[in-house]
Design a protein around this motif. Structure first.
Motif, short mmCIF file in Angstrom:
data_model
loop_
_atom_site.label_atom_id
_atom_site.label_comp_id
_atom_site.label_asym_id
_atom_site.label_seq_id
_atom_site.Cartn_x
_atom_site.Cartn_y
_atom_site.Cartn_z
N THR A 41 0.81 -1.23 0.00
CA THR A 41 0.00 0.00 0.00
C THR A 41 0.84 1.27 0.00
O THR A 41 0.29 2.38 -0.11
CB THR A 41 -0.90 0.04 1.25
OG1 THR A 41 -0.07 0.23 2.41
CG2 THR A 41 -1.70 -1.24 1.40
N GLY A 42 2.15 1.13 0.17
CA GLY A 42 2.99 2.32 0.27
C GLY A 42 2.82 3.05 1.60
O GLY A 42 3.08 4.25 1.69
N GLY A 43 2.36 2.32 2.62
CA GLY A 43 2.17 2.93 3.94
C GLY A 43 0.83 3.60 4.13
O GLY A 43 0.61 4.30 5.12
N ALA A 44 -0.11 3.38 3.20
CA ALA A 44 -1.41 4.05 3.25
C ALA A 44 -2.19 3.71 4.50
O ALA A 44 -2.84 4.57 5.10
CB ALA A 44 -2.23 3.69 2.01
N LEU A 45 -2.14 2.44 4.92
CA LEU A 45 -2.91 2.04 6.09
C LEU A 45 -2.35 2.64 7.37
O LEU A 45 -3.11 3.02 8.26
CB LEU A 45 -2.96 0.51 6.20
CG LEU A 45 -3.76 -0.19 5.10
CD1 LEU A 45 -3.61 -1.71 5.20
CD2 LEU A 45 -5.24 0.20 5.18
N ARG A 46 -1.02 2.73 7.48
CA ARG A 46 -0.42 3.35 8.66
C ARG A 46 -0.79 4.83 8.74
O ARG A 46 -1.10 5.35 9.81
CB ARG A 46 1.09 3.19 8.64
CG ARG A 46 1.60 1.92 9.30
CD ARG A 46 3.08 1.74 9.09
NE ARG A 46 3.38 1.41 7.70
CZ ARG A 46 4.59 1.25 7.21
NH1 ARG A 46 5.64 1.42 7.99
NH2 ARG A 46 4.79 0.93 5.95
N ARG A 47 -0.74 5.51 7.61
CA ARG A 47 -1.11 6.93 7.61
C ARG A 47 -2.57 7.12 7.98
O ARG A 47 -2.93 8.04 8.72
CB ARG A 47 -0.82 7.55 6.24
CG ARG A 47 0.68 7.66 5.92
CD ARG A 47 0.91 8.52 4.69
NE ARG A 47 0.35 7.93 3.48
CZ ARG A 47 0.99 7.08 2.70
NH1 ARG A 47 2.22 6.69 3.00
NH2 ARG A 47 0.42 6.60 1.60
N LEU A 48 -3.42 6.24 7.46
CA LEU A 48 -4.83 6.32 7.76
C LEU A 48 -5.08 6.08 9.25
O LEU A 48 -5.85 6.81 9.89
CB LEU A 48 -5.61 5.30 6.93
CG LEU A 48 -7.13 5.21 7.22
CD1 LEU A 48 -7.80 6.54 6.92
CD2 LEU A 48 -7.75 4.08 6.42
N LEU A 49 -4.43 5.08 9.82
CA LEU A 49 -4.61 4.77 11.24
C LEU A 49 -4.20 5.96 12.10
O LEU A 49 -4.91 6.33 13.04
CB LEU A 49 -3.80 3.53 11.63
CG LEU A 49 -3.90 3.13 13.11
CD1 LEU A 49 -5.31 2.70 13.45
CD2 LEU A 49 -2.91 2.02 13.43
N LYS A 50 -3.07 6.57 11.78
CA LYS A 50 -2.58 7.72 12.54
C LYS A 50 -3.60 8.86 12.49
O LYS A 50 -3.93 9.47 13.52
CB LYS A 50 -1.24 8.20 11.97
CG LYS A 50 -0.64 9.41 12.67
CD LYS A 50 0.72 9.74 12.07
CE LYS A 50 1.35 10.94 12.77
NZ LYS A 50 0.63 12.20 12.53
N GLU A 51 -4.11 9.14 11.30
CA GLU A 51 -5.09 10.22 11.16
C GLU A 51 -6.37 9.93 11.92
O GLU A 51 -6.92 10.80 12.61
CB GLU A 51 -5.40 10.45 9.68
CG GLU A 51 -6.43 11.55 9.45
CD GLU A 51 -6.78 11.72 7.98
OE1 GLU A 51 -7.74 12.45 7.69
OE2 GLU A 51 -6.08 11.13 7.13
N LEU A 52 -6.85 8.69 11.83
CA LEU A 52 -8.11 8.33 12.49
C LEU A 52 -7.98 8.38 14.00
O LEU A 52 -8.88 8.86 14.70
CB LEU A 52 -8.56 6.94 12.04
CG LEU A 52 -8.98 6.81 10.58
CD1 LEU A 52 -9.30 5.36 10.24
CD2 LEU A 52 -10.19 7.70 10.29
N VAL A 53 -6.85 7.88 14.52
CA VAL A 53 -6.64 7.88 15.97
C VAL A 53 -6.57 9.31 16.48
O VAL A 53 -7.14 9.65 17.51
CB VAL A 53 -5.37 7.10 16.34
CG1 VAL A 53 -5.00 7.34 17.80
CG2 VAL A 53 -5.56 5.61 16.09
N GLU A 54 -5.86 10.18 15.76
CA GLU A 54 -5.73 11.56 16.19
C GLU A 54 -7.07 12.29 16.13
O GLU A 54 -7.39 13.11 16.99
CB GLU A 54 -4.68 12.28 15.36
CG GLU A 54 -3.26 11.77 15.68
CD GLU A 54 -2.19 12.43 14.85
OE1 GLU A 54 -2.55 13.24 13.95
OE2 GLU A 54 -1.01 12.15 15.09
#
Length: 270
Positions: free
Chosen positions: A66-79
């Motif tokens: 995914t190119g790190g898409a899921l990690r970026r999404l998780l960070k945004e959602l948690v914040e």
């Protein structure tokens, strides 16, 4: 936090993970084997019954390319989950403000906190153990970018002298925090910290912390409590708080005297 379509952030993340897996034409079992987790673990995340761990998400990113898409999404959602609606409204005002006036009687204002100081505040806040402290710290520090933009607001903070003496995080953290205040005030003309000395006695600010923001010619007041904050916009509320602010400025030491006091207390923490 729920999105406009009624989904929670867990349900939103689950749908994204499922979409990536199906796009790569993998079954839950195949993904589980690729990331060295059980098939049930994948299934529980995809049905929003389990909060995904960072390691789990990293492995999914790698396996699904995914190119790190899921990690970026998780960070945004948690914040986003950490910021309630009333605070989100204030952040919008704060980010666009041309002037910010803040009063704190107990802690250093959030926009001026060091990471270690902020961490100590969150750790002792009495919140549930399930809260992600590091995510809260990151969110607070990222919020300070308001003061680093090309056209930063004029920021004036009035604090009670007790803030300088309260051992938040211990001597090392306090010394670093106070020296950080000194550095900001001495290097920036648009950041002012004034201290109300302890011999003043009772004064208006003991009623609680607040902030006043000026945006597009309008003024907004933010009132903070132990449970939630309130964005007050009425002329009546604004007039009361502005009067309190002027009283506090009158009680506080001038700029240079405040810096000298902060330096003196910082030395005591060494």
């Amino acid at each position: 936090m729920r999105f406009n379509d009624g989904r929670t952030w867990l349900e939103y993340f689950a749908a994204e993970l499922r979409s990536w897996r199906e796009y790569r034409k993998m079954s839950q079992l195949q993904l589980a084997k690729a990331i060295n987790y059980s098939e049930s673990a994948v299934g529980m995340v995809e049905t929003a019954r389990r909060k995904p761990k960072v390691d789990f998400v990293k492995r999914c990113d790698d396996a699904l390319e995914t190119g790190g898409a899921l990690r970026r999404l998780l960070k945004e959602l948690v914040e986003r989950e950490l910021i309630p609606d009333w605070l989100d409204r204030w952040r919008i005002v704060e980010e666009q403000a041309t002037a910010l006036n803040s009063f704190e009687a107990l802690v250093v204002p959030g926009l001026l906190q060091t990471p270690d100081y902020a961490r100590a505040v969150f750790e002792r806040s009495g919140q549930p153990a399930s809260q992600d402290i590091e995510a809260q710290v990151r969110t607070r520090i990222e919020r300070q970018q308001i003061l680093e933009r090309d056209d930063p607001p004029m920021f004036v903070a009035v604090v009670d002298e007790g803030v300088l003496h309260r051992a938040v995080g211990g001597p090392k953290v306090m010394c670093a925090q106070l020296l950080h205040l000194v550095e900001l005030c001495e290097s920036r003309s648009d950041i002012v910290v004034q201290v109300i000395p302890k011999d003043v006695g009772a004064y208006a600010g003991l009623a609680g912390p607040f902030a006043i923001a000026t945006m597009d010619g309008d003024e907004f007041v933010y009132l903070d409590t132990a449970l939630y904050g309130q964005l007050a916009e009425s002329a009546h509320d604004l007039a009361i708080v502005k009067r309190m602010w002027e009283t506090l400025r009158a009680e506080a030491l001038p700029r240079q005297a405040s810096i000298n006091l902060i330096k003196k207390v910082a030395e005591q923490w060494k």
